[in-house]
Design an enzyme around this catalytic site. Structure first.
Site, PDB file in Angstrom:
ATOM      1  N   HIS A 270      81.523  38.744 -35.793  1.00 17.90           N
ATOM      2  CA  HIS A 270      80.072  38.824 -35.941  1.00 17.90           C
ATOM      3  C   HIS A 270      79.597  38.368 -37.314  1.00 17.90           C
ATOM      4  O   HIS A 270      78.474  37.898 -37.454  1.00 17.90           O
ATOM      5  CB  HIS A 270      79.594  40.259 -35.704  1.00 17.90           C
ATOM      6  N   CYS A 271      80.411  38.494 -38.352  1.00 18.08           N
ATOM      7  CA  CYS A 271      79.904  38.329 -39.719  1.00 18.08           C
ATOM      8  C   CYS A 271      80.051  36.933 -40.302  1.00 18.08           C
ATOM      9  O   CYS A 271      79.065  36.295 -40.660  1.00 18.08           O
ATOM     10  CB  CYS A 271      80.572  39.343 -40.650  1.00 18.08           C
ATOM     11  N   ILE A 272      81.282  36.444 -40.437  1.00 15.60           N
ATOM     12  CA  ILE A 272      81.511  35.223 -41.216  1.00 15.60           C
ATOM     13  C   ILE A 272      80.801  33.999 -40.624  1.00 15.60           C
ATOM     14  O   ILE A 272      80.235  33.196 -41.363  1.00 15.60           O
ATOM     15  CB  ILE A 272      83.020  34.950 -41.373  1.00 15.60           C
ATOM     16  N   LEU A 274      78.016  33.977 -39.005  1.00 13.73           N
ATOM     17  CA  LEU A 274      76.575  34.173 -38.928  1.00 13.73           C
ATOM     18  C   LEU A 274      75.910  34.386 -40.280  1.00 13.73           C
ATOM     19  O   LEU A 274      74.805  33.893 -40.530  1.00 13.73           O
ATOM     20  CB  LEU A 274      76.249  35.369 -38.025  1.00 13.73           C
ATOM     21  N   ASP A 275      76.577  35.121 -41.178  1.00  8.03           N
ATOM     22  CA  ASP A 275      75.931  35.551 -42.416  1.00  8.03           C
ATOM     23  C   ASP A 275      75.369  34.411 -43.266  1.00  8.03           C
ATOM     24  O   ASP A 275      74.273  34.539 -43.825  1.00  8.03           O
ATOM     25  CB  ASP A 275      76.889  36.391 -43.256  1.00  8.03           C
TER      26      ASP A 275
END
Length: 434
Positions: A270-272, A274-275
């Site tokens: 979910h993070c890398i 999208l952030d």
């Protein structure tokens, strides 16, 4: 009795909104620390499973969940009126991108509006969802103040970024240092007191929510850029006939000034992936273009397509076209030895190959089937010699440790290894590395 006193003597009731990969482990740690904890989620299936003590998150110990539910320390509900019973609420909901690759904050906004009718004085609210700098103060605070309560006077508000690394055997929610930034100094102190009473890790206080929000973006953008670098070097190294994996092994022998990052079929989780989009979107508000960040995003986003192109070239060596070929994908999760396939590049590789007419099957002992975009695909039940022998190409997209790669090598016509999973395989005449 003040909220800090309630936290100290463990009479405070804690709440967590969103019982996913971040929220459920956090709720479990709060309950294990001795606090009455209420989990809130709009998905009835999650609520029911928690209340039965049934775990669905890999980083939660089954016995821990079952024990704290039976003891009455943890319960779940979709009834947000129960917020009125809580002294502290943590918001741990998804922050996806919309169809235009812009931050979608609807889950944060909906959570805040669900909380507002039941807010009370001396309440602490902490946002943990990864988002762009300014969200807590510019978006969340005004919604919460529609309750008639004033932030920093009647209630406390802070941002503390989640730091969850699914599958990490060393660092869990309990022992990972926590960054906390409140709207006011007192907000920071109250939020820090919460985590100090729950976690075994250090608490790093910063001067504002925006600092904490940017800190989280920095963590993942740092990884995105460095992975983009090695992915670009992987493409170049292939053209030059150089084994980049060996290059990286040599470089990391240096005891300072270098941290190893590895190429792969793309970024997942979910993070890398999208952030950096959150930051580049926010930067445009200031007339600034994050050129280095955007370049790395472009490289990483294109890797599934590049891997499909490499697969096509390998098949071409055997006078096979992609159209009509049978391809076996080994691993569809975005990370090894876990069942999380959110934003998995392996699935994007599958989609690219199927778009070109390939007959794609997959094996992943952690994911018997997956559903993405309303489409469900079932995996093979077991990795047999017959399965491997009867495909034109095997592509390793996740390096699960439960796969015998020597066995795969001995039975495969050819292997395209995007994860260097075959590093220890002796015979490599039918293996090509990314």
């Amino acid at each position: 009795m003040s909220i800090k006193e309630k936290l100290a003597n463990k009479t405070a009731t804690l709440g967590v909104v969103g019982l996913g990969y971040v929220g459920l482990p956090l709720a479990v740690e709060k309950a294990k620390a001795g606090y009455k904890t209420i989990g809130f989620d709009v998905q009835d299936s999650k609520v029911d499973m928690v209340n039965r003590g049934e775990n669905y998150i890999g980083d939660v110990v089954n016995e821990d969940l079952e024990s704290i539910v039976k003891s009455g320390l943890l319960g779940a509900t979709n009834d947000f009126s129960q917020v009125a019973k809580a002294d502290c609420i943590g918001i741990c909901v998804p922050t996806p991108l919309d169809e235009h690759q812009q931050p979608d904050t609807k889950y944060i906004e909906e959570s805040a509006r669900s909380i507002v009718p039941y807010m009370h004085k001396d309440m602490l609210i902490v946002l943990e969802s990864t988002t762009y700098p300014g969200t807590t103060e510019e978006l969340l605070k005004p919604i919460l103040e529609t309750s008639g309560l004033k932030c920093g006077v009647d209630f406390f508000l802070a941002f503390s970024p989640e730091r969850v690394d699914p599958g990490n055997l060393i660092y869990k929610t309990k022992n990972t240092p926590k960054v906390v930034g409140g709207i006011t100094e007192q907000c920071t102190e109250v939020a820090s007191a919460l985590y100090e009473n729950i976690l075994e890790a250090s608490i790093h206080k910063v001067s504002s929510p925006a600092i904490a929000e940017m800190e989280k973006i920095l963590e993942n953008t740092y990884r995105n850029i460095n992975i983009g670098l090695v992915n670009e070097l992987a493409i170049l190294s292939n053209k030059m006939g150089i084994n980049l994996w060996e290059v990286i092994d040599a470089a990391k022998s240096k005891p300072y000034g270098f941290q190893a990052f590895y190429p792969g079929p793309g970024l997942g989780g979910h993070c890398i992936p999208l952030d950096p989009y959150y930051l580049s979107w926010k930067a445009r508000e200031y007339g600034f273009h994050t050129s280095m960040i955007e370049a790395s995003m472009m490289i990483n986003d294109r890797m599934p397509e590049y891997c499909a192109e490499r697969a096509s070239k390998i098949l071409n060596k055997y006078k096979k076209s992609v159209n009509g070929s049978k391809v076996l994908i080994l691993g569809v999760t975005y990370k090894q030895d876990m069942s999380d396939y959110r934003e998995s590049p392996a699935i994007k590789v599958i989609n690219e190959l199927e778009h070109e007419g390939a007959n794609v099957v997959y094996y992943d002992s952690f994911v018997p089937e997956y559903t993405v975009g309303g489409k469900t695909k079932k995996g093979e039940e077991s990795l047999t010699a017959s399965l491997v022998e009867n495909v034109d190409l095997v592509i390793i997209t996740t390096a699960h440790k439960d796969v015998d790669y020597s066995f795969v090598q001995q039975n495969a016509k050819f292997i395209f290894d995007t994860k260097n999973a075959t590093k220890d395989v002796i015979s490599k005449e039918n293996i090509e590395l990314l």
